[in-house]
Each structure stands twice: as C-alpha cells, then as structure tokens.
Design a protein around this motif. Structure first.
Motif, PDB file in Angstrom:
ATOM      1  N   GLN A 229       0.809  -1.218   0.000  1.00 22.35           N
ATOM      2  CA  GLN A 229       0.000   0.000   0.000  1.00 22.35           C
ATOM      3  C   GLN A 229       0.847   1.275   0.000  1.00 22.35           C
ATOM      4  O   GLN A 229       0.570   2.217  -0.755  1.00 22.35           O
ATOM      5  N   THR A 230       1.891   1.309   0.808  1.00 21.39           N
ATOM      6  CA  THR A 230       2.704   2.519   0.889  1.00 21.39           C
ATOM      7  C   THR A 230       3.399   2.819  -0.426  1.00 21.39           C
ATOM      8  O   THR A 230       3.526   3.981  -0.822  1.00 21.39           O
ATOM      9  N   GLY A 231       3.841   1.788  -1.105  1.00 27.37           N
ATOM     10  CA  GLY A 231       4.591   1.990  -2.337  1.00 27.37           C
ATOM     11  C   GLY A 231       3.746   2.085  -3.583  1.00 27.37           C
ATOM     12  O   GLY A 231       4.286   2.238  -4.688  1.00 27.37           O
ATOM     13  N   HIS A 232       2.414   2.015  -3.441  1.00 26.43           N
ATOM     14  CA  HIS A 232       1.530   2.040  -4.609  1.00 26.43           C
ATOM     15  C   HIS A 232       0.423   3.076  -4.474  1.00 26.43           C
ATOM     16  O   HIS A 232      -0.616   2.961  -5.117  1.00 26.43           O
ATOM     17  N   ASN A 233       0.625   4.096  -3.656  1.00 25.79           N
ATOM     18  CA  ASN A 233      -0.441   5.092  -3.513  1.00 25.79           C
ATOM     19  C   ASN A 233      -0.107   6.353  -4.298  1.00 25.79           C
ATOM     20  O   ASN A 233       0.878   6.409  -5.030  1.00 25.79           O
ATOM     21  N   SER A 234      -0.927   7.394  -4.143  1.00 29.98           N
ATOM     22  CA  SER A 234      -0.774   8.603  -4.947  1.00 29.98           C
ATOM     23  C   SER A 234       0.170   9.623  -4.322  1.00 29.98           C
ATOM     24  O   SER A 234       0.342  10.713  -4.872  1.00 29.98           O
ATOM     25  N   ASN A 235       0.759   9.296  -3.163  1.00 31.15           N
ATOM     26  CA  ASN A 235       1.721  10.178  -2.492  1.00 31.15           C
ATOM     27  C   ASN A 235       1.122  11.523  -2.084  1.00 31.15           C
ATOM     28  O   ASN A 235       1.826  12.531  -1.986  1.00 31.15           O
ATOM     29  N   VAL A 236      -0.184  11.530  -1.811  1.00 28.66           N
ATOM     30  CA  VAL A 236      -0.853  12.755  -1.371  1.00 28.66           C
ATOM     31  C   VAL A 236      -0.846  12.822   0.155  1.00 28.66           C
ATOM     32  O   VAL A 236      -1.198  11.848   0.828  1.00 28.66           O
ATOM     33  N   VAL A 237      -0.466  13.974   0.691  1.00 28.23           N
ATOM     34  CA  VAL A 237      -0.594  14.255   2.121  1.00 28.23           C
ATOM     35  C   VAL A 237      -1.937  14.958   2.305  1.00 28.23           C
ATOM     36  O   VAL A 237      -2.112  16.109   1.897  1.00 28.23           O
TER      37      VAL A 237
ATOM     38  N   PHE B 179       9.097  16.964  -0.948  1.00 24.11           N
ATOM     39  CA  PHE B 179       7.674  17.216  -0.759  1.00 24.11           C
ATOM     40  C   PHE B 179       7.334  18.582  -1.361  1.00 24.11           C
ATOM     41  O   PHE B 179       8.222  19.400  -1.625  1.00 24.11           O
ATOM     42  N   SER B 180       6.039  18.805  -1.563  1.00 26.23           N
ATOM     43  CA  SER B 180       5.566  20.093  -2.058  1.00 26.23           C
ATOM     44  C   SER B 180       4.185  20.354  -1.481  1.00 26.23           C
ATOM     45  O   SER B 180       3.264  19.563  -1.693  1.00 26.23           O
ATOM     46  N   VAL B 181       4.034  21.429  -0.718  1.00 30.37           N
ATOM     47  CA  VAL B 181       2.729  21.828  -0.198  1.00 30.37           C
ATOM     48  C   VAL B 181       2.068  22.683  -1.276  1.00 30.37           C
ATOM     49  O   VAL B 181       2.239  23.896  -1.331  1.00 30.37           O
ATOM     50  N   CYS B 182       1.326  22.021  -2.152  1.00 29.91           N
ATOM     51  CA  CYS B 182       0.803  22.649  -3.370  1.00 29.91           C
ATOM     52  C   CYS B 182      -0.671  23.007  -3.280  1.00 29.91           C
ATOM     53  O   CYS B 182      -1.173  23.774  -4.101  1.00 29.91           O
ATOM     54  N   GLY B 183      -1.387  22.472  -2.304  1.00 31.72           N
ATOM     55  CA  GLY B 183      -2.811  22.720  -2.214  1.00 31.72           C
ATOM     56  C   GLY B 183      -3.601  21.968  -3.269  1.00 31.72           C
ATOM     57  O   GLY B 183      -3.027  21.368  -4.181  1.00 31.72           O
ATOM     58  N   LYS B 184      -4.932  21.988  -3.129  1.00 31.50           N
ATOM     59  CA  LYS B 184      -5.769  21.304  -4.119  1.00 31.50           C
ATOM     60  C   LYS B 184      -7.122  21.988  -4.239  1.00 31.50           C
ATOM     61  O   LYS B 184      -7.527  22.791  -3.386  1.00 31.50           O
TER      62      LYS B 184
ATOM     63  N   ILE C 253       2.114  16.979  -1.692  1.00 31.38           N
ATOM     64  CA  ILE C 253       2.624  15.774  -2.351  1.00 31.38           C
ATOM     65  C   ILE C 253       3.963  15.439  -1.702  1.00 31.38           C
ATOM     66  O   ILE C 253       4.777  16.331  -1.414  1.00 31.38           O
ATOM     67  N   ILE C 254       4.197  14.152  -1.487  1.00 33.61           N
ATOM     68  CA  ILE C 254       5.409  13.730  -0.779  1.00 33.61           C
ATOM     69  C   ILE C 254       5.869  12.392  -1.347  1.00 33.61           C
ATOM     70  O   ILE C 254       5.108  11.694  -2.021  1.00 33.61           O
ATOM     71  N   ASP C 255       7.086  12.037  -1.080  1.00 36.71           N
ATOM     72  CA  ASP C 255       7.627  10.745  -1.506  1.00 36.71           C
ATOM     73  C   ASP C 255       7.536   9.788  -0.313  1.00 36.71           C
ATOM     74  O   ASP C 255       8.442   9.722   0.516  1.00 36.71           O
ATOM     75  N   PHE C 256       6.426   9.049  -0.223  1.00 37.36           N
ATOM     76  CA  PHE C 256       6.235   8.178   0.934  1.00 37.36           C
ATOM     77  C   PHE C 256       7.263   7.043   1.016  1.00 37.36           C
ATOM     78  O   PHE C 256       7.714   6.704   2.115  1.00 37.36           O
ATOM     79  N   PRO C 257       7.660   6.399  -0.093  1.00 36.72           N
ATOM     80  CA  PRO C 257       8.741   5.415   0.033  1.00 36.72           C
ATOM     81  C   PRO C 257      10.032   6.015   0.584  1.00 36.72           C
ATOM     82  O   PRO C 257      10.760   5.349   1.343  1.00 36.72           O
ATOM     83  N   ALA C 258      10.319   7.282   0.236  1.00 41.62           N
ATOM     84  CA  ALA C 258      11.501   7.940   0.797  1.00 41.62           C
ATOM     85  C   ALA C 258      11.325   8.207   2.288  1.00 41.62           C
ATOM     86  O   ALA C 258      12.300   8.170   3.058  1.00 41.62           O
ATOM     87  N   ILE C 259      10.080   8.480   2.717  1.00 39.99           N
ATOM     88  CA  ILE C 259       9.806   8.589   4.160  1.00 39.99           C
ATOM     89  C   ILE C 259      10.140   7.273   4.847  1.00 39.99           C
ATOM     90  O   ILE C 259      10.757   7.241   5.919  1.00 39.99           O
TER      91      ILE C 259
ATOM     92  N   GLY D 225      -1.816  21.332 -10.151  1.00 39.67           N
ATOM     93  CA  GLY D 225      -1.701  20.790  -8.797  1.00 39.67           C
ATOM     94  C   GLY D 225      -2.542  19.555  -8.616  1.00 39.67           C
ATOM     95  O   GLY D 225      -2.335  18.551  -9.291  1.00 39.67           O
ATOM     96  N   LEU D 226      -3.552  19.628  -7.742  1.00 38.65           N
ATOM     97  CA  LEU D 226      -4.441  18.502  -7.475  1.00 38.65           C
ATOM     98  C   LEU D 226      -5.876  18.945  -7.705  1.00 38.65           C
ATOM     99  O   LEU D 226      -6.297  19.994  -7.202  1.00 38.65           O
ATOM    100  N   ILE D 227      -6.630  18.131  -8.463  1.00 40.82           N
ATOM    101  CA  ILE D 227      -8.027  18.422  -8.753  1.00 40.82           C
ATOM    102  C   ILE D 227      -8.854  17.191  -8.391  1.00 40.82           C
ATOM    103  O   ILE D 227      -8.641  16.111  -8.952  1.00 40.82           O
ATOM    104  N   TYR D 228      -9.797  17.364  -7.456  1.00 38.52           N
ATOM    105  CA  TYR D 228     -10.624  16.268  -6.959  1.00 38.52           C
ATOM    106  C   TYR D 228     -12.099  16.554  -7.233  1.00 38.52           C
ATOM    107  O   TYR D 228     -12.528  17.714  -7.210  1.00 38.52           O
TER     108      TYR D 228
END
Length: 396
Positions: A40-48, A82-87, A142-148, A241-244
């Motif tokens: 799960q950690t290595g296959h997600n969208s890396n969204v915080v 990481f990047s605090v980009c908003g959505k 957005i963040i690099d969770f595998p790097a975390i 950025g992010l559009i939901y």
C-alpha cells in the motif's frame, strides 16, 4: 526494556517501530517481502491529505489534520522531497453544490484551512478546470512516501532495531508468561521470535495476522484495486496541482482525480474495483484462496447489493479507457482518451463488517500484550506518525 515485535514493513509498521524505540523499547520488525513499503505505501498517490473529508472527532479527522503537519515536518528534517501545493475540490454541476458546501463545513469543523471559491478564482489555480464552484484547500501536499520509509529505516537502524525482510509470520501463540512467540520463515526453514508484546501492522493481511494471534476480528479485509493512468507529457500542463471531485459521503473512496507529482508528471485515478487477490495489481492476478474467502464473506454480497450501480460503474471504468477519460473530462474537459497512458495500480486494504458496512474510520483492536491495526487505508500514510503515537500508547 521490553521487546516488541511489529509485523508489517509499510509506513505504518515502520513509524510504530520508530515511536517505540524513542520510548526505550527494543523492537523487531518482521516484513514478508524483500523490500520495505512493498504494497500500500509503495503504490499510492503520495498525497498528504489535509483532513477535510472525515467525520469530525474521528480518528481519521484528528490524526490526518495533525499528520498533515507532522509528516511534512519529518520530511523537511530528513531531506525527503515534498511540495505543499494545495488542491481544488470541484463541483461540476449545481447538483453537487450541497455536497461541496457540506465538505466546506466539515473542513471548518476539523480545523482545516479551506475556502469556497467561484469559477473565476478556481481558474487562477487551474486554468483548465470545469466547475460551478470549488473548495480550495491550501495544506494538501505531495510527498515521496517510500523515501519517508527509507528515512524511518535509517532511524531504526541507528536505534539498534532488528529489521528483518523476507520474514513472513506463519504462526503466533501467547506464552504462559504473558508474551508472544511468532514462528517465521519460508518452507525451507523456520525461526521463532519471542517478544513481550505484538503490534500488527500487516495491512492487506492484518485480519489474518489477528486470527493467527487468536483474535476474532470484528471486520474482514476486502482488497480493492485502484488503477492509475498518467497524462501524456504533451498535455501535463493541463493540471498544475491537485483536482478532486466532490466525493460520495457514503463511500470511503474519493473518486477519480488528477494529481501533479513531484517529477512534474500528472497521475489520474484511482478507480475502485474488487481485487481478485489481496495483492492483485492486475485483473489476471488471481488467488483462489483470497477469492474464495471474499466470496464466502456475507458482508461483500451485502455491500454489492447496497451499491450495485457504483460497482458496475467502477468495473466498466476499469475495462474502458474511454469511460475513465470521461470521468476525468468532467474535471478538465481538455483531457481525452488518447491522453491516457496506463500506469501503476494500488490495492487498498478495506475493512468490511459482516452486515456489509464499510469501516470508515481507523480500526484498532487490542488483546493482552497485542495491538492490531485492522483498518488503516488512506489517510494512514499521512497520519502514520500520529497513529504510531496512539499505538505506542496502547502497547504501554
């Protein structure tokens, strides 16, 4: 100093192990795969996530709001990208406005910085978006969770933790002295790990590990595959950025969305279809054991009867690139079928009750000297450091 065995080497298991070491516990982490963050950690969208979706006062609401800050702080301290980009969460029709306003109210209740904006303001953030109104959320990142996870492993190594890859747990028993014994290993040999306490962070197999330990968990893990596409580089400029979309509040899935990644690529997805294997990343990945377990579980059939149209729509979207593109075009009309390139898929470990009710909140159950994390899908990665503190308190 007590010895705690942690089963599972995703972000949550590693975060729990790190928290326990900071409290002076001796820790062994057991991961069945040959690498960390394999599923799960290595296959997600890396969204915080910011925490706006979740029921006020719930674990998810409290832990994702706090985790939004703590995971970014941890990334900053450990040189993790990481990047605090908003959505933007966008209502594409008048019918979706009540849902958008309800989401804004929930954001306010949860203490999430968010504001309702009109289409002209939305276009300042995302020029290509289509909407009648939108909710701007500034703290989404957005963040690099595998790097975390790699940073957590470095912390654990420095703390002297016993980290074991390629070590599946085959059996668990409680000892007369109040501890636990875990039989591990492959078909060629076994080993026994003796510990004073057990923490189960096995994700897609968490209910099975709980049963190995003698519990009867209240929920069953049902795997849902989320499939992704990437936009062709020539059209990646369509998303900044992010559009939901506005999500269905009765479901724990957030709908197909668009996410600009750290490398500048744009990912689209995920959908949500039943996986035919707990680690089934493709339609052809089938486990008869997993499939039989799911088919015999009454909760799955009751869920299907409750949401028949949703189930059909998700399967059709999985099989039809045109339908997938149409879902994206509701958000950004310039996206077409020819712009989608098949990318990775993830599998969500979703807890389901026998009556067909999806477990929306994090679910943690305990037994003497045992803590079992039985439902920790998104936003568990966002909340990992906060969940770890809670679990460590339970261990104590």
């Amino acid at each position: 100093m007590r010895h705690v065995a942690v089963v599972g080497g995703g972000i949550l298991g590693l975060a729990v192990a790190r928290e326990l070491t900071t409290r002076g516990e001796r820790v062994t982490v057991l991961e069945k795969e040959n690498r960390w963050a394999a599923h799960q950690t290595g296959h997600n969208s890396n969204v915080v996530h910011a925490g706006l979706y979740y029921e006020p006062g719930s674990f998810k609401a409290r832990m994702s709001v706090a985790g939004n800050k703590s995971i970014v702080d941890y990334a900053r301290a450990n040189d993790v990208p990481f990047s605090v980009c908003g959505k933007l969460v966008v209502a594409t029709s008048e019918a979706e406005l009540p849902g958008l306003h309800a989401l804004a109210a929930r954001a306010e209740a949860n203490g999430v910085p968010a504001k309702l904006i009109q289409p002209a303001q939305a276009h300042e953030y995302e020029p290509e978006v289509a909407c009648v109104a939108a909710l701007r959320v500034e703290s989404t990142a957005i963040i690099d969770f595998p790097a975390i996870c790699a940073a957590l492993v470095r912390d654990l190594t420095a703390a002297g933790a016993d980290l074991r890859l390629g070590t599946p747990v085959r059996a668990i028993r409680s000892t007369a002295g109040g501890g636990v014994e875990l039989a591990t290993g492959t078909g060629t040999g076994t080993d026994v790990v003796r510990a004073d306490a057990l923490v189960n962070c096995a994700g897609l197999h968490s209910d099975r590990v709980a049963r190995l330990a003698g519990l009867t968990p209240t929920a069953r893990i049902v795997p849902f595959r989320g499939e992704y596409f990437t936009l062709r580089p020539e059209v990646s400029h369509l998303v900044r950025g992010l559009i939901y979309p506005v999500p269905d509040p009765t479901l724990p899935f957030l709908g197909v969305h668009l996410t600009r990644m750290l490398d500048g690529s744009v990912h689209a997805g995920p959908n949500a279809v039943l996986a035919l294997r707990r680690e089934g990343y493709r339609w052809r990945d089938v486990s008869w054991r997993d499939l039989t377990e799911s088919a015999r579980f009454p909760g799955l059939w009751r869920l299907a009867r409750r949401y028949p149209r949703t189930a059909v729509d998700e399967v059709v979207r999985s099989l039809s690139r045109r339908r997938f593109a149409a879902s994206l075009a509701r958000l950004v009309p310039a996206v077409g079928r020819e712009d989608l390139v098949r990318a990775h898929a993830g599998v969500r470990a979703q807890a389901l009750l026998p009556d067909g009710t999806l477990v929306h909140d994090f679910l943690i159950e305990t037994a003497p000297n045992q803590v079992h994390v039985l439902n920790a899908p998104s936003p568990a990665a966002t909340s990992a450091l906060e969940i770890a503190r809670h679990v460590a308190d339970q261990v104590r």
